[in-house]
Scaffold this motif. Structure first.
Motif, PDB file in Angstrom:
ATOM      1  N   GLN A   3       0.851  -1.185   0.000  1.00  0.00           N
ATOM      2  CA  GLN A   3       0.000   0.000   0.000  1.00  0.00           C
ATOM      3  C   GLN A   3       0.889   1.239   0.000  1.00  0.00           C
ATOM      4  O   GLN A   3       1.699   1.439   0.905  1.00  0.00           O
ATOM      5  N   THR A   5       1.254   5.485  -0.126  1.00  0.00           N
ATOM      6  CA  THR A   5       0.546   6.722   0.175  1.00  0.00           C
ATOM      7  C   THR A   5       1.440   7.887  -0.239  1.00  0.00           C
ATOM      8  O   THR A   5       2.648   7.872   0.025  1.00  0.00           O
ATOM      9  N   ALA A  31      -4.348   6.730  -1.590  1.00  0.00           N
ATOM     10  CA  ALA A  31      -4.077   7.257  -0.249  1.00  0.00           C
ATOM     11  C   ALA A  31      -3.067   8.390  -0.332  1.00  0.00           C
ATOM     12  O   ALA A  31      -2.181   8.405  -1.195  1.00  0.00           O
ATOM     13  N   VAL A  32      -3.218   9.339   0.592  1.00  0.00           N
ATOM     14  CA  VAL A  32      -2.316  10.492   0.661  1.00  0.00           C
ATOM     15  C   VAL A  32      -1.969  10.757   2.121  1.00  0.00           C
ATOM     16  O   VAL A  32      -2.664  10.327   3.046  1.00  0.00           O
ATOM     17  N   GLU A  33      -0.876  11.492   2.312  1.00  0.00           N
ATOM     18  CA  GLU A  33      -0.508  11.996   3.625  1.00  0.00           C
ATOM     19  C   GLU A  33      -0.029  13.429   3.458  1.00  0.00           C
ATOM     20  O   GLU A  33       0.322  13.851   2.347  1.00  0.00           O
ATOM     21  N   VAL A  60      -9.715   9.671  -2.003  1.00  0.00           N
ATOM     22  CA  VAL A  60      -8.535   9.028  -1.428  1.00  0.00           C
ATOM     23  C   VAL A  60      -8.648   9.025   0.086  1.00  0.00           C
ATOM     24  O   VAL A  60      -9.422   9.777   0.674  1.00  0.00           O
ATOM     25  N   ARG A  61      -7.870   8.162   0.731  1.00  0.00           N
ATOM     26  CA  ARG A  61      -7.814   8.098   2.186  1.00  0.00           C
ATOM     27  C   ARG A  61      -6.644   8.924   2.698  1.00  0.00           C
ATOM     28  O   ARG A  61      -5.588   8.951   2.066  1.00  0.00           O
ATOM     29  N   THR A  63      -3.868   8.918   5.224  1.00  0.00           N
ATOM     30  CA  THR A  63      -3.205   7.923   6.066  1.00  0.00           C
ATOM     31  C   THR A  63      -2.193   8.527   7.025  1.00  0.00           C
ATOM     32  O   THR A  63      -1.676   7.820   7.889  1.00  0.00           O
ATOM     33  N   CYS A 105      -8.146   9.240   9.560  1.00  0.00           N
ATOM     34  CA  CYS A 105      -6.681   9.151   9.669  1.00  0.00           C
ATOM     35  C   CYS A 105      -6.315   8.688  11.083  1.00  0.00           C
ATOM     36  O   CYS A 105      -6.883   9.166  12.067  1.00  0.00           O
ATOM     37  N   PRO A 238       1.071   1.354   5.386  1.00  0.00           N
ATOM     38  CA  PRO A 238       1.426   1.981   4.118  1.00  0.00           C
ATOM     39  C   PRO A 238       2.883   2.415   4.063  1.00  0.00           C
ATOM     40  O   PRO A 238       3.529   2.609   5.091  1.00  0.00           O
ATOM     41  N   GLY A 240       4.997   5.513   2.736  1.00  0.00           N
ATOM     42  CA  GLY A 240       4.827   6.890   2.310  1.00  0.00           C
ATOM     43  C   GLY A 240       5.868   7.300   1.285  1.00  0.00           C
ATOM     44  O   GLY A 240       7.070   7.125   1.499  1.00  0.00           O
TER      45      GLY A 240
END
Length: 264
Positions: A3, A5, A31-33, A60-61, A63, A105, A238, A240
């Motif tokens: 996964q 992100t 997914a994003v951060e 998107v999630r 994370t 999150c 995840p 990153g």
């Protein structure tokens, strides 16, 4: 499948911040951060609402999210151990928690902070323990502590440095190590040994290649091998993508089918 992100504070910098989650989705990620998205600890409600809406509408999630860390472009690296700014961090905690609740999150990065002129390092470390515990009490998720590079007055350089701080918080259950392979490698840490020694403490992983802090394959770090190592050690969260890139081709190293989003 791994996964991934996308850190939208360091990638997609040619776009306005609120357009970046949609750009990540368009590139096939799910997914994003983010680092803290605003220059103040407590932004206006309408600005928080706009950020939440941008993530939700992109599909998107979220994370990962940083607590307010001061003026990052100006060299600040967190408020956790900064005596004069402890109240700002305390004010920031409920805002972080509310965003986390709204977007699901559960990982929050608390940058430790630089050594400050006129402050006793021991007093800074004692304050840091109090502030990290406050962060952990205030959010529904895990508070991350990260060694970083490129900040001469930041005292946490290796995984051992960060884990020593975490060990002071033995009574606090929801804290963990953010293992950024780029920062660890640049600081001279032995990344495979750090993974082996601290596997049970690793709560998030970020990557970039070195030299240059570019995409995997632009430098010499064995990033794929290290990801395999940390997965074998039990980390299942995840990874990153926190590297610098400009223009097209930022993600050519990672086939679209492996990025984890919906098909375009």
């Amino acid at each position: 499948m791994t996964q991934w992100t996308v850190n939208c504070s360091i990638l997609y910098t040619g776009l306005p911040l609120l357009e970046r989650p949609a750009a990540a989705a368009a590139d096939g990620f799910g997914a994003v951060e983010f680092w803290w998205p605003w220059p103040v600890a407590v932004p206006a409600d309408r600005d928080v609402d706009a950020f939440v809406r941008a993530v939700e509408e992109a599909g998107v999630r979220l994370t990962g999210l940083n607590f307010f860390a001061g003026d990052m472009p100006g060299g600040d690296r967190g408020l956790v151990s900064w005596p004069a700014r402890a109240s700002e961090l305390l004010d920031n905690i409920p805002v972080v928690a509310a965003i986390g609740e709204r977007l699901g999150c559960r990982a929050f990065n608390a940058l430790y902070g630089n050594r400050v002129d006129g402050a006793d390092p021991k007093e800074q470390d004692d304050l840091a323990a109090e502030m990290l515990a406050a962060c952990a009490r205030g959010v529904a998720g895990t508070v991350l502590l990260e060694p970083v590079s490129g900040a001469p007055r930041y005292p946490l350089l290796t995984a051992d440095d960060a884990v020593a701080v975490l060990d002071r918080l033995g009574h606090v259950p929801n804290v963990g190590l953010l293992a950024d392979f780029y920062h660890l490698a640049v600081n001279g840490d032995d990344v495979p040994a750090a993974i082996e020694r601290h596997a049970g403490r690793i709560a998030h992983v970020q990557i970039a290649d070195a030299p240059g802090r570019g995409a995997p394959g632009t430098g010499t770090l064995p990033i794929r091998r290290w990801i395999g190592d940390v997965r074998a050690a039990g980390y299942d969260g995840p990874i990153g993508l926190e590297y610098r890139a400009e223009g097209s081709g930022d993600f050519d190293w990672l086939p679209r089918a492996d990025r984890g989003g919906t098909s375009a």
